[in-house]
Motif scaffolding. Structure first.
Motif, PDB file in Angstrom:
ATOM      1  N   ALA A 113       1.572   7.873  13.823  1.00 11.40           N
ATOM      2  CA  ALA A 113       2.420   7.274  12.794  1.00 11.40           C
ATOM      3  C   ALA A 113       1.906   5.904  12.396  1.00 11.40           C
ATOM      4  CB  ALA A 113       3.850   7.161  13.298  1.00 11.40           C
ATOM      5  N   GLY A 114       1.806   5.700  11.092  1.00  9.96           N
ATOM      6  CA  GLY A 114       1.376   4.389  10.598  1.00  9.96           C
ATOM      7  C   GLY A 114      -0.125   4.247  10.483  1.00  9.96           C
ATOM      8  N   SER A 115      -0.903   5.251  10.921  1.00  4.52           N
ATOM      9  CA  SER A 115      -2.341   5.136  10.701  1.00  4.52           C
ATOM     10  C   SER A 115      -2.734   5.955   9.461  1.00  4.52           C
ATOM     11  CB  SER A 115      -3.131   5.540  11.942  1.00  4.52           C
ATOM     12  OG  SER A 115      -2.689   6.778  12.413  1.00  4.52           O
ATOM     13  N   TRP A 116      -3.913   5.698   8.954  1.00  9.39           N
ATOM     14  CA  TRP A 116      -4.356   6.305   7.698  1.00  9.39           C
ATOM     15  C   TRP A 116      -4.305   7.823   7.762  1.00  9.39           C
ATOM     16  CZ3 TRP A 116      -4.891   3.144   3.718  1.00  9.39           C
ATOM     17  CH2 TRP A 116      -5.257   1.819   3.937  1.00  9.39           C
ATOM     18  N   PHE A 168      -0.364   6.917   4.751  1.00  8.78           N
ATOM     19  CA  PHE A 168      -0.275   6.798   6.211  1.00  8.78           C
ATOM     20  C   PHE A 168       0.554   7.950   6.774  1.00  8.78           C
ATOM     21  CE2 PHE A 168      -0.464   2.621   4.213  1.00  8.78           C
ATOM     22  CZ  PHE A 168      -1.574   2.071   4.834  1.00  8.78           C
ATOM     23  N   PHE A 169       0.258   8.350   8.015  1.00  4.96           N
ATOM     24  CA  PHE A 169       1.075   9.371   8.667  1.00  4.96           C
ATOM     25  C   PHE A 169       2.477   8.814   8.865  1.00  4.96           C
ATOM     26  CE2 PHE A 169      -3.205  10.706  10.137  1.00  4.96           C
ATOM     27  CZ  PHE A 169      -3.175  12.018   9.645  1.00  4.96           C
ATOM     28  N   PRO A 170       3.502   9.563   8.413  1.00  7.90           N
ATOM     29  CA  PRO A 170       4.875   9.034   8.493  1.00  7.90           C
ATOM     30  C   PRO A 170       5.424   9.069   9.919  1.00  7.90           C
ATOM     31  CG  PRO A 170       4.881  11.228   7.495  1.00  7.90           C
ATOM     32  CD  PRO A 170       3.441  10.864   7.741  1.00  7.90           C
ATOM     33  N   LEU A 174      -7.608   8.048   3.380  1.00  3.19           N
ATOM     34  CA  LEU A 174      -8.277   6.762   3.176  1.00  3.19           C
ATOM     35  C   LEU A 174      -8.466   6.487   1.689  1.00  3.19           C
ATOM     36  CD1 LEU A 174     -11.084   6.608   5.879  1.00  3.19           C
ATOM     37  CD2 LEU A 174      -9.167   5.041   5.609  1.00  3.19           C
ATOM     38  N   PHE A 215       0.851  -1.181   0.000  1.00  6.56           N
ATOM     39  CA  PHE A 215       0.000   0.000   0.000  1.00  6.56           C
ATOM     40  C   PHE A 215       0.891   1.236   0.000  1.00  6.56           C
ATOM     41  CE2 PHE A 215      -3.161  -3.013   0.969  1.00  6.56           C
ATOM     42  CZ  PHE A 215      -4.399  -2.429   0.721  1.00  6.56           C
TER      43      PHE A 215
END
Lengths: 83, 217
Positions: free
Chosen positions: B124-127, B117-119, B130, B112
């Motif tokens: 961090a790591g969440s959408w 995603f938030f860097p 979307l 993906f």
């Protein structure tokens, strides 16, 4: 025992294919489910992957060309007659 | 969808072949032929050569029938012969296909887009963005011929091994064990290839439905 950090969305989406196939080891499966329970985005991707698999399964299966079939049938006849 | 035959079914089928049963032989040709051609094509230079390899492999199968003991499934056994024949032929053609070209050079990358995603930071790591939500599509739109063309087109664009894994697993319904035996790849590789393939097909569908919905709204 939730010593391990919970999974991020970025990590979860990489596990969804295995999750759908029931191929995730138990602890990981539970962690994915815990995440999915609280995450609409990942749940959406999961639903879409499931639908992707269903649509892929609707593709028609390719066929062997008539020429190839004839050639192979002749080879088979040759073999059965002990040639 | 071709179901997985049991070892007993396999042995019964082999008996029919030994007895010269043409219907049984043609059934097997129709079931395995297209996949055999595609797999052979991975190792040789043209469709014509792949056809020859498939014919040569079938001759090898017939010659070896008496030695088939059912220790692997019949189709795994047939594909072993096919892959060996194709590799030998590829070598004779001095055609060496880099492993990475077959598998795809993107296996270590996320499937993906990381930009979604938030860097860093707390989330961090969440959408962050979307994907387009294409769920709840009316069935006739989801299953339209055009949609299936998108799926087939996306598969055709995949590196050969990724394409073959998704075809065997999701189009033909083979088990993961059989797919990895037939293609001679590890369990991990099989899973990685399948996931990447499905993610790319999902992405193609997302694009398709997004553009379609923009056109109608």
């Amino acid at each position: 025992m939730s010593v391990e950090a919970s999974l991020t969305c970025r990590e979860v989406v990489e596990l969804l294919s295995d999750y759908l196939d029931g191929e995730l080891p138990e602890p990981e499966r539970v962690r994915v489910e815990e995440h999915l329970a609280g995450c609409d985005g990942c749940t959406m991707v999961l639903d879409e992957l499931r639908e992707t698999i269903r649509l892929t399964g609707m593709l028609t299966v390719e066929h062997v060309s008539e020429t190839q079939r004839t050639t192979l049938l002749e080879a088979f006849r040759g073999w059965t007659s002990g040639a | 969808m071709s179901r997985t035959r049991t070892p007993t079914d396999d042995l019964a089928l082999v008996e029919l072949l030994r007895a010269g049963d043409e219907t049984a032989f043609m059934m097997l040709i129709d079931e395995l032929g297209p996949a055999m051609h595609r797999v052979a094509r991975m190792f040789v230079s043209s469709d014509a050569v792949a056809d020859e390899v498939v014919q040569e492999a079938w001759l090898g199968v017939l010659r070896g029938l008496d030695g088939f003991e059912g220790r692997s499934s019949l189709r795994t056994w047939i594909f072993r012969i096919l892959v060996n024949t194709a590799k030998t032929r590829g070598k004779r053609e001095s055609r060496s296909v880099p492993f990475a070209a077959l598998m795809g050079d993107d296996l270590d990358e996320p499937s993906f887009d990381p930009a979604r995603f938030f860097p860093s930071g707390e989330g961090a790591g969440s959408w962050s963005t979307l994907p387009f939500d294409w769920r709840g599509m009316p069935e006739e739109r989801a299953e339209a011929t055009e949609t299936l063309h998108v799926v087939a087109g996306a598969i055709a664009m995949l590196p050969p091994m990724q394409a073959e894994v998704i075809r065997l697993r999701d189009v033909l319904g083979w088990s993961s064990e059989e797919v990895r035996n037939v293609l001679d790849i590890s369990e991990t590789n099989q899973r990685v290839l399948l996931h990447r393939a499905r993610a790319k097909v999902r992405r193609a569908l997302e694009e398709h439905f997004r553009i379609e919905s923009e056109g109608t709204s």
